[in-house]
Design a protein around this motif. Structure first.
Motif, PDB file in Angstrom:
ATOM      1  N   SER A  22       0.867  -1.177   0.000  1.00 38.26           N
ATOM      2  CA  SER A  22       0.000   0.000   0.000  1.00 38.26           C
ATOM      3  C   SER A  22       0.903   1.227   0.000  1.00 38.26           C
ATOM      4  N   GLY A  23       0.356   2.394   0.288  1.00 38.47           N
ATOM      5  CA  GLY A  23       1.168   3.604   0.359  1.00 38.47           C
ATOM      6  C   GLY A  23       1.628   4.063  -0.997  1.00 38.47           C
ATOM      7  N   GLU A  24       2.677   4.869  -0.991  1.00 36.67           N
ATOM      8  CA  GLU A  24       3.108   5.509  -2.228  1.00 36.67           C
ATOM      9  C   GLU A  24       3.499   4.507  -3.307  1.00 36.67           C
ATOM     10  N   LEU A  25       4.286   3.498  -2.899  1.00 34.60           N
ATOM     11  CA  LEU A  25       4.754   2.540  -3.890  1.00 34.60           C
ATOM     12  C   LEU A  25       3.578   1.822  -4.545  1.00 34.60           C
ATOM     13  N   ARG A  27       0.555   2.792  -4.808  1.00 36.71           N
ATOM     14  CA  ARG A  27      -0.222   3.693  -5.634  1.00 36.71           C
ATOM     15  C   ARG A  27       0.456   3.940  -6.973  1.00 36.71           C
ATOM     16  N   ARG A  28       1.780   4.113  -6.919  1.00 42.25           N
ATOM     17  CA  ARG A  28       2.509   4.338  -8.162  1.00 42.25           C
ATOM     18  C   ARG A  28       2.375   3.149  -9.102  1.00 42.25           C
ATOM     19  N   ILE A  29       2.529   1.966  -8.521  1.00 41.09           N
ATOM     20  CA  ILE A  29       2.434   0.763  -9.343  1.00 41.09           C
ATOM     21  C   ILE A  29       1.055   0.697  -9.997  1.00 41.09           C
TER      22      ILE A  29
ATOM     23  N   THR B  65      -3.569  11.710  -7.389  1.00 36.37           N
ATOM     24  CA  THR B  65      -3.425  11.466  -5.959  1.00 36.37           C
ATOM     25  C   THR B  65      -2.582  12.590  -5.388  1.00 36.37           C
ATOM     26  N   TYR B  67       0.604  12.543  -3.884  1.00 34.47           N
ATOM     27  CA  TYR B  67       1.955  12.217  -3.448  1.00 34.47           C
ATOM     28  C   TYR B  67       3.007  13.167  -3.988  1.00 34.47           C
ATOM     29  N   GLU B  71       1.465  16.112  -8.917  1.00 31.44           N
ATOM     30  CA  GLU B  71       0.080  15.662  -8.769  1.00 31.44           C
ATOM     31  C   GLU B  71      -0.729  16.625  -7.912  1.00 31.44           C
ATOM     32  N   TYR B 251      -6.436  -3.636  -0.163  1.00 32.24           N
ATOM     33  CA  TYR B 251      -6.691  -2.328   0.416  1.00 32.24           C
ATOM     34  C   TYR B 251      -7.770  -1.629  -0.391  1.00 32.24           C
ATOM     35  N   GLU B 253      -7.834   1.308  -1.608  1.00 32.47           N
ATOM     36  CA  GLU B 253      -7.349   2.054  -2.771  1.00 32.47           C
ATOM     37  C   GLU B 253      -6.991   1.136  -3.931  1.00 32.47           C
ATOM     38  N   PRO B 496      10.293   5.323  -5.134  1.00 37.82           N
ATOM     39  CA  PRO B 496      10.156   4.158  -6.010  1.00 37.82           C
ATOM     40  C   PRO B 496      10.695   4.465  -7.395  1.00 37.82           C
ATOM     41  N   VAL B 498       9.459   3.255 -10.078  1.00 38.79           N
ATOM     42  CA  VAL B 498       8.445   2.766 -11.006  1.00 38.79           C
ATOM     43  C   VAL B 498       8.304   3.839 -12.072  1.00 38.79           C
TER      44      VAL B 498
END
Lengths: 77, 727
Positions: A22-25, A27-29, B65, B67, B71, B251, B253, B496, B498
């Motif tokens: 969960s969290g930022e990672l 969400r990014r994925i 979002t 972050y 964004e 989760y 989200e 990350p 990503v």
């Protein structure tokens, strides 16, 4: 059988089974479209074997091995 | 009633959004910053047939979002500035992912027009997209375009006007079903929000409920301030979250994202798109098998960097020379026009020379940025980051940090100013600041001149290997300090990686020109003003207080005496004149040396000598270091003045080198103490100005005093240990 994305080798194909973060990672994925059911193919690894590059949904995505750890996949033979 | 609409242009990175923005606004675009952040805000006007539309370019984001800075900015513009319409550019070659952002705009409720970009590539790939059907199913206009060729701009703006006329500022949020686990909770929360009018002035109730489920940091923070209902909403989220965790091991989200993609897929599958294999190996992948190859990749990368360097400093030298000549001409003209005195000295030495030194860099920055923007738009920079990420991560930095390092002088001869500006490509503030603070350790062009002078003085036999060793040290120090900062002041998870490897696409000249010019203009404007102030300050420090009238008279008397004596010397008139000039210049330089030692800078140097003695700096180096804060090139010229040489010519370093080499004060311990201090001690004032601009005063001061302290500690260590060992 489900394995971690990390263990896949170049040119293997797979389908995402789950993204366990969960969290930022997480969400990014997900923002990039790597959600359960996504088909992808490993197109390459960086010179030091990390990060890894995937081909999916018409574009190429890269992520680090320790990020790939959170993604379980089903490998297509 | 004017026809003036306010329209935001948005899209995911690499979708051609900025190209379209440029095509729409032509040359009317203005760049500024979003208040309080360094993310660029580009605004411009579209004018045609008497209609004028104000456009703002939102930063490229994958979703809305809260972050990353981009964004948050994109969302705040929508929520707070309430544009009449949002143009959402989509990369039609990767439609499914592109629609993810579009769906989120529709959820907020802002009227949307979709620009289906890169239709030419889509057709080339043999993919068929039914844009009419997509428009019908999504309920918004969809316009096919090719931004690079400016196709579709008129249709896009017509659609914008139609939508704006129809909606008249009324927003209609689209509600997607999120399944039987989340929908009841969303309904319950929406009802509560409506009942209590909880932040409804700013957000749509349904959207707010969804954001609570997404655990959106900013919404939750604002909610806490807004009232007691926040707790109740969070309790509901907790309940749902626990439930899906237990039953589905996921989760909320994640479920939201799944349903959004499900919604997109359900549309695409109704005959909107017919395409071949998604995973098809395309042209970019073929290129990548070479450019990111295990062995070839790094070699090509280093070659490309070296080529950039070569081009910048070889071809940049000409325009740099012109700019310097222009300032030189200005300087001599002003000198000739004005009478001798403080005003002239300030204008010439302070203003013109100081600002001229900075402006001289402009051509280099322009060329370097143009190439960098080109490589970035081409898609190569993402590959570079991908290749080096593993190494940089060990030091707490990001793959993207390599570019600033190289530019700052990772190959000697760079400049920290453009390097610090390039750090914008780094998304995480912590990694970005760590890179900004360590990049100035590299051997920039100015430091290189000082090293060449010193190295050729002390190691004439092995100058090349010593220089190479210094480069290695600069990398090691930068990386290790980066690691240290990320363990202490900038502690935090690594961002990350990503990241998308965008397809290789040849950038448009127009786009490269606009991006380059934006950055160069900001450098000229913002850095220029700060530099002007600091130049004058440095000039004042090295000019005041002046020699007393008595001392000046003394030197005048000496000059007069020598001139009189010269009449009685032996030899021809010519020989006498030569000898006289030599003697006079010796007197002038003694005067210069005394003036320098008397000035505030000289006194500062004297005052700090008990401290710098611990590091073993000779007094000449001491004062040069103070001057070199203005610009590192000043180190050589100040040393030359301080060593009172007959000819003060910073380019002619050999004679100075000989003089220094002859000075017994320079033991190996002193040499290396000075070398390392020079590497680290403080970024030059232009760089500090840019650091402040890119971050804030706090980090600017930290950069100055942090590196000063660090450099000093290293130097003391080297000098003390070295001396103890008998070097």
């Amino acid at each position: 059988m489900s394995v971690s994305l990390r263990s896949m080798t170049k040119d293997q194909k797979g389908v995402v089974v789950s993204v366990n973060v969960s969290g930022e990672l997480g969400r990014r994925i997900r923002d990039m479209g790597l959600i359960p059911g996504t088909e992808f193919r490993i197109v390459g690894r960086a010179p030091l074997k990390d990060p890894v590059a995937l081909r999916m949904k018409g574009f190429t995505l890269t992520l680090r091995n320790n990020e790939a750890d959170f993604i379980t996949v089903k490998v297509e033979e | 009633m004017s026809d003036k609409f306010f329209v935001a242009v948005s899209g995911q990175p690499n979708c051609g959004k900025s190209t379209m923005f440029n095509a729409l606004t032509g040359s009317t675009a203005r760049v500024g910053n979003y208040p309080g952040i360094t993310v660029d805000r580009t605004e411009g006007n579209y004018t045609k047939d008497g209609v004028s539309i104000r456009l703002v370019d939102l930063p490229g984001t994958y979703s809305l979002t809260s972050y990353s800075m981009e964004e948050v900015v994109a969302r705040n513009v929508i929520v707070d500035e309430k544009p009449d319409v949002v143009i959402n550019m989509l990369d039609a070659t990767s439609l499914e992912r592109s629609l993810y952002l579009a769906v989120q705009f529709m959820e907020i409720g802002v009227p949307v027009v979709l620009g289906l970009n890169m239709m030419d590539e889509v057709k080339k790939k043999g993919i068929r997209i039914d844009s009419k059907k997509l428009s019908k199913l999504m309920g918004v206009p969809v316009i096919e375009c090719v931004a690079r060729r400016g196709l579709g701009t008129d249709e896009l703006m017509q659609a914008v006007q139609q939508v704006a006329d129809k909606t008249k500022g009324k927003w209609t949020p689209v509600n997607i079903s999120y399944g039987h686990d989340l929908d009841p909770a969303i309904e319950e929360m929406t009802a509560l929000i409506k009942e209590n009018e909880f932040m409804t002035d700013r957000y749509d109730p349904h959207w707010l409920a969804v954001k609570y489920l997404e655990e959106d940091e900013i919404v939750i923070k604002n909610g806490r301030k807004a009232g007691a209902l926040a707790e109740q909403l969070q309790a509901i989220v907790k309940r749902v979250s626990d439930h899906v965790q237990k039953t589905l091991n996921t989760y909320p989200e994640a479920i939201l994202a799944d349903y959004r993609y499900g919604f997109i897929n359900s549309i695409l599958k109704q005959g909107v798109i017919s395409r071949e294999d998604n995973l098809r190996f395309d042209f970019s992948d073929k290129v990548d098998t070479v450019l990111t190859h295990r062995f070839l990749g790094p070699i090509i990368m280093i070659g490309a960097m070296y080529a950039m360097f070569y081009v910048t400093f070889t071809f940049g030298a000409y325009p740099q020379g012109w700019v310097e000549d222009a300032f030189g001409w200005l300087s001599s003209t002003v000198s000739a026009v004005l009478p001798d005195g403080l005003l002239k000295s300030m204008l010439v030495s302070g203003v013109i020379d100081g600002v001229g030194a900075v402006m001289g860099f402009t051509p280099l920055i322009l060329i370097m940025f143009a190439m960098l923007v080109f490589l970035e738009d081409l898609g190569y920079m993402a590959r570079v980051a991908y290749m080096v990420d593993r190494v940089f991560r060990m030091f707490g930095l990001h793959g993207m940090s390599i570019m600033p390092f190289i530019m700052a002088g990772g190959l000697p001869g760079g400049c920290a100013v453009p390097a610090v500006m390039t750090c914008r490509t780094l998304r995480s503030p912590k990694e970005r600041i760590a890179t900004i603070l360590t990049a100035p350790f590299m051997i920039c062009g100015a430091k290189a001149t000082a090293y060449i002078m010193l190295v050729s003085a002390f190691y004439p036999e092995s100058a090349t290997s010593v220089m190479f060793f210094l480069v290695l040290i600069s990398w090691a120090l930068a990386l290790c300090v980066g690691r240290l900062l990320r363990w202490t002041a900038l502690r935090g998870e690594s961002t990350p990686f990503v990241m998308e490897l965008p397809p290789y696409r040849l950038p448009t000249i127009h786009g490269v020109a606009i991006h380059t010019w934006d950055r160069v203009w900001q450098y000229i404007k913002k850095a220029g003003t700060v530099i002007l102030a600091i130049s004058i300050l440095m000039w004042a420090l090295m000019t005041f207080p002046q020699l007393t009238a008595e001392r000046v008279d003394d030197y005048e008397a000496q000059r007069a005496q020598v001139t009189v004596e010269s009449k009685n010397w032996d030899g021809s008139e010519y020989q006498k004149q030569v000898q006289l000039d030599k003697k006079l210049s010796v007197i002038d330089y003694s005067k210069g040396e005394e003036a320098l030692k008397t000035s505030y800078a000289g006194r500062m140097s004297n005052a700090i000598s008990p401290v710098t003695n611990l590091a073993g700096f000779p007094w000449q180096a001491n004062i040069s270091f103070i001057g070199a804060f203005a610009a590192k090139e000043v180190f050589v010229s100040t040393m030359s003045t301080a060593y009172s040489l007959g000819e003060e010519d910073p380019d002619d370093a050999t004679t100075l080198s000989q003089k220094i080499a002859a000075d017994p004060a320079w033991t190996p311990a002193v040499i290396w103490s000075v070398f390392i201090f020079m590497l680290v001690y403080v970024p030059c004032m232009v760089t500090v100005a840019v650091i402040i601009r890119e971050t804030n005063w706090k980090w600017g001061l930290f950069s100055v005093f942090g590196s000063l302290g660090f450099g000093y500690s290293l130097s003391v260590l080297i000098y003390q240990v070295g001396t103890l060992l008998g070097y």
